[in-house]
Enzyme design. Structure first.
Site, PDB file in Angstrom:
ATOM      1  N   ARG A   1      20.829 -41.943  54.044  1.00  0.00           N
ATOM      2  CA  ARG A   1      20.904 -42.871  52.905  1.00  0.00           C
ATOM      3  C   ARG A   1      21.637 -44.148  53.290  1.00  0.00           C
ATOM      4  O   ARG A   1      22.644 -44.115  53.998  1.00  0.00           O
ATOM      5  CB  ARG A   1      21.634 -42.175  51.751  1.00  0.00           C
ATOM      6  CG  ARG A   1      21.833 -43.053  50.540  1.00  0.00           C
ATOM      7  CD  ARG A   1      22.140 -42.238  49.320  1.00  0.00           C
ATOM      8  NE  ARG A   1      23.454 -41.595  49.357  1.00  0.00           N
ATOM      9  CZ  ARG A   1      23.943 -40.868  48.355  1.00  0.00           C
ATOM     10  NH1 ARG A   1      23.228 -40.679  47.265  1.00  0.00           N
ATOM     11  NH2 ARG A   1      25.134 -40.317  48.448  1.00  0.00           N
TER      12      ARG A   1
ATOM     13  N   ARG B   1      27.459 -44.866  53.151  1.00  0.00           N
ATOM     14  CA  ARG B   1      28.676 -44.397  52.487  1.00  0.00           C
ATOM     15  C   ARG B   1      29.488 -43.552  53.450  1.00  0.00           C
ATOM     16  O   ARG B   1      28.934 -42.767  54.217  1.00  0.00           O
ATOM     17  CB  ARG B   1      28.296 -43.543  51.270  1.00  0.00           C
ATOM     18  CG  ARG B   1      28.226 -44.333  49.993  1.00  0.00           C
ATOM     19  CD  ARG B   1      27.709 -43.524  48.841  1.00  0.00           C
ATOM     20  NE  ARG B   1      28.374 -42.245  48.617  1.00  0.00           N
ATOM     21  CZ  ARG B   1      28.154 -41.467  47.556  1.00  0.00           C
ATOM     22  NH1 ARG B   1      27.292 -41.870  46.627  1.00  0.00           N
ATOM     23  NH2 ARG B   1      28.767 -40.322  47.407  1.00  0.00           N
TER      24      ARG B   1
ATOM     25  N   ARG C   1      31.666 -32.076  36.738  1.00  0.00           N
ATOM     26  CA  ARG C   1      31.343 -31.409  37.996  1.00  0.00           C
ATOM     27  C   ARG C   1      32.010 -30.040  38.084  1.00  0.00           C
ATOM     28  O   ARG C   1      31.842 -29.343  39.065  1.00  0.00           O
ATOM     29  CB  ARG C   1      31.837 -32.263  39.158  1.00  0.00           C
ATOM     30  CG  ARG C   1      30.711 -33.013  39.888  1.00  0.00           C
ATOM     31  CD  ARG C   1      31.382 -33.885  40.926  1.00  0.00           C
ATOM     32  NE  ARG C   1      30.559 -34.251  42.035  1.00  0.00           N
ATOM     33  CZ  ARG C   1      29.977 -35.428  42.160  1.00  0.00           C
ATOM     34  NH1 ARG C   1      30.027 -36.303  41.190  1.00  0.00           N
ATOM     35  NH2 ARG C   1      29.298 -35.721  43.252  1.00  0.00           N
TER      36      ARG C   1
ATOM     37  N   LYS D   1      20.164 -38.264  41.379  1.00  0.00           N
ATOM     38  CA  LYS D   1      20.779 -38.569  40.077  1.00  0.00           C
ATOM     39  C   LYS D   1      20.962 -40.074  39.873  1.00  0.00           C
ATOM     40  O   LYS D   1      20.642 -40.598  38.822  1.00  0.00           O
ATOM     41  CB  LYS D   1      22.165 -37.909  39.949  1.00  0.00           C
ATOM     42  CG  LYS D   1      22.142 -36.412  39.898  1.00  0.00           C
ATOM     43  CD  LYS D   1      23.508 -35.850  39.522  1.00  0.00           C
ATOM     44  CE  LYS D   1      24.631 -36.212  40.475  1.00  0.00           C
ATOM     45  NZ  LYS D   1      24.471 -35.661  41.843  1.00  0.00           N
TER      46      LYS D   1
ATOM     47  N   ARG E   1      30.335 -31.242  50.721  1.00  0.00           N
ATOM     48  CA  ARG E   1      29.966 -31.614  49.343  1.00  0.00           C
ATOM     49  C   ARG E   1      28.952 -30.632  48.765  1.00  0.00           C
ATOM     50  O   ARG E   1      29.002 -30.295  47.578  1.00  0.00           O
ATOM     51  CB  ARG E   1      29.408 -33.050  49.315  1.00  0.00           C
ATOM     52  CG  ARG E   1      30.493 -34.107  49.494  1.00  0.00           C
ATOM     53  CD  ARG E   1      29.922 -35.430  49.977  1.00  0.00           C
ATOM     54  NE  ARG E   1      29.067 -36.071  48.998  1.00  0.00           N
ATOM     55  CZ  ARG E   1      28.159 -37.000  49.305  1.00  0.00           C
ATOM     56  NH1 ARG E   1      27.998 -37.391  50.566  1.00  0.00           N
ATOM     57  NH2 ARG E   1      27.436 -37.544  48.376  1.00  0.00           N
TER      58      ARG E   1
HETATM   59  P1  AMP Z   1      29.044 -39.197  43.906  1.00  0.00           P
HETATM   60  O1  AMP Z   1      28.888 -40.660  44.065  1.00  0.00           O
HETATM   61  O2  AMP Z   1      28.704 -38.716  42.525  1.00  0.00           O
HETATM   62  O3  AMP Z   1      28.324 -38.418  44.983  1.00  0.00           O
HETATM   63  O4  AMP Z   1      30.600 -38.880  44.096  1.00  0.00           O
HETATM   64  C1  AMP Z   1      31.253 -39.145  45.309  1.00  0.00           C
HETATM   65  C2  AMP Z   1      32.566 -38.383  45.371  1.00  0.00           C
HETATM   66  O5  AMP Z   1      33.426 -38.796  44.300  1.00  0.00           O
HETATM   67  C3  AMP Z   1      32.445 -36.875  45.188  1.00  0.00           C
HETATM   68  O6  AMP Z   1      32.117 -36.206  46.405  1.00  0.00           O
HETATM   69  C4  AMP Z   1      33.842 -36.519  44.693  1.00  0.00           C
HETATM   70  O7  AMP Z   1      34.774 -36.520  45.746  1.00  0.00           O
HETATM   71  C5  AMP Z   1      34.171 -37.700  43.797  1.00  0.00           C
HETATM   72  N1  AMP Z   1      33.734 -37.434  42.403  1.00  0.00           N
HETATM   73  C6  AMP Z   1      32.721 -38.040  41.728  1.00  0.00           C
HETATM   74  N2  AMP Z   1      32.610 -37.535  40.484  1.00  0.00           N
HETATM   75  C7  AMP Z   1      33.570 -36.584  40.375  1.00  0.00           C
HETATM   76  C8  AMP Z   1      33.949 -35.680  39.351  1.00  0.00           C
HETATM   77  N3  AMP Z   1      33.303 -35.629  38.165  1.00  0.00           N
HETATM   78  N4  AMP Z   1      34.986 -34.842  39.594  1.00  0.00           N
HETATM   79  C9  AMP Z   1      35.655 -34.882  40.763  1.00  0.00           C
HETATM   80  N5  AMP Z   1      35.326 -35.675  41.784  1.00  0.00           N
HETATM   81  C10 AMP Z   1      34.290 -36.531  41.602  1.00  0.00           C
END
Ligand code: AMP
Length: 210
Positions: free
Chosen positions: A122, A153, A88, A13, A164
């Site tokens: 990654r 990360r 999400r 994404k 996740r």
């Molecule tokens: P990402 O960078 O999109 O993989 O997001 C990393 C982490 O941020 C996720 O595993 C969640 O813990 C949190 N997070 C990101 N976007 C959301 C969302 N829309 N709702 C809740 N938690 C989020």
């Protein structure tokens, strides 16, 4: 053009979002990036978010929705935006509908077997956010684009990645049905091919919405 990018963690994404945002000139809004910036700056939201992110859990909907609602009111979102990682949950999608409309949902479907290796290998540039995979770095530790330091990360470790992916299946995947029923979803298949291949397919479909 108001777009949502949907897909499991590691589906690509972020990579596609950067390209779409450059190509169509709209802001790329990643809730994950917003949380990471808050963690870095040690804000109250950052402290709260970290306690969930480190466990692979979702940050509570009320906090996340408020952040997005405020961000979408900024001037640069007037002519469109690209949401990456939000919504999400179905609850977030319903909240989003109360403050904006969505033209198209780009869903990247990907074989789950590819994801764990992708996420655990990654590496991300600390400066510009560009992502790499250890298998192609040949030991390099700096970004090809800006020479920034690459790091892993904190949530890209096997245990948190599994959590996740479980959270994605339980809470985010239902959004595919939700947006299919609304007739706004476009489905794409993510692969291990270079990101340009998928981007060309997405670009072609999005051009119809301009
Ligand atoms: P990402 O960078 O999109 O993989 O997001 C990393 C982490 O941020 C996720 O595993 C969640 O813990 C949190 N997070 C990101 N976007 C959301 C969302 N829309 N709702 C809740 N938690 C989020």
């Amino acid at each position: 053009m108001n777009i949502i990018l949907l897909g499991a963690p590691g589906a690509g994404k972020g990579t596609q979002a950067s390209r779409i945002s450059r190509r169509f000139g709209m802001p790329h809004i990643s809730t994950g990036d917003i949380f990471r910036a808050n963690i870095k700056n040690q804000t109250e939201i950052g402290l709260l978010a970290k306690s969930y992110i480190d466990k692979g859990q979702l940050v509570p909907d009320d906090v996340t929705c408020k952040i997005v609602e405020n961000r979408l009111q900024e001037e640069d979102c007037k002519n469109g935006f690209l949401l990456d990682g939000f919504p999400r949950t179905v609850n977030q999608a319903e909240a989003l509908e109360r403050f904006t409309h969505i033209d198209v949902v780009v869903n990247i479907d990907i074989d789950f077997a590819l994801l764990t290796a992708r996420l655990c290998g990654r590496r991300v540039c600390k400066e510009c956010g560009e992502t790499y995979h250890v298998s192609t770095l040949n030991g390099k530790t700096n970004c090809e684009k800006c020479n920034g330091e690459l790091h892993q990360r904190a949530d890209d470790n096997p245990e948190t990645v599994q959590k996740r992916l479980d959270v994605y299946l339980a809470q985010t995947a239902p959004l595919i049905k939700y947006y299919t029923e609304k007739g706004v979803i476009k489905n794409f298949t993510g692969t291990d091919e270079p990101p340009e291949v998928l981007f060309q397919q997405i670009e072609k479909v999005l051009e119809e919405y301009r």
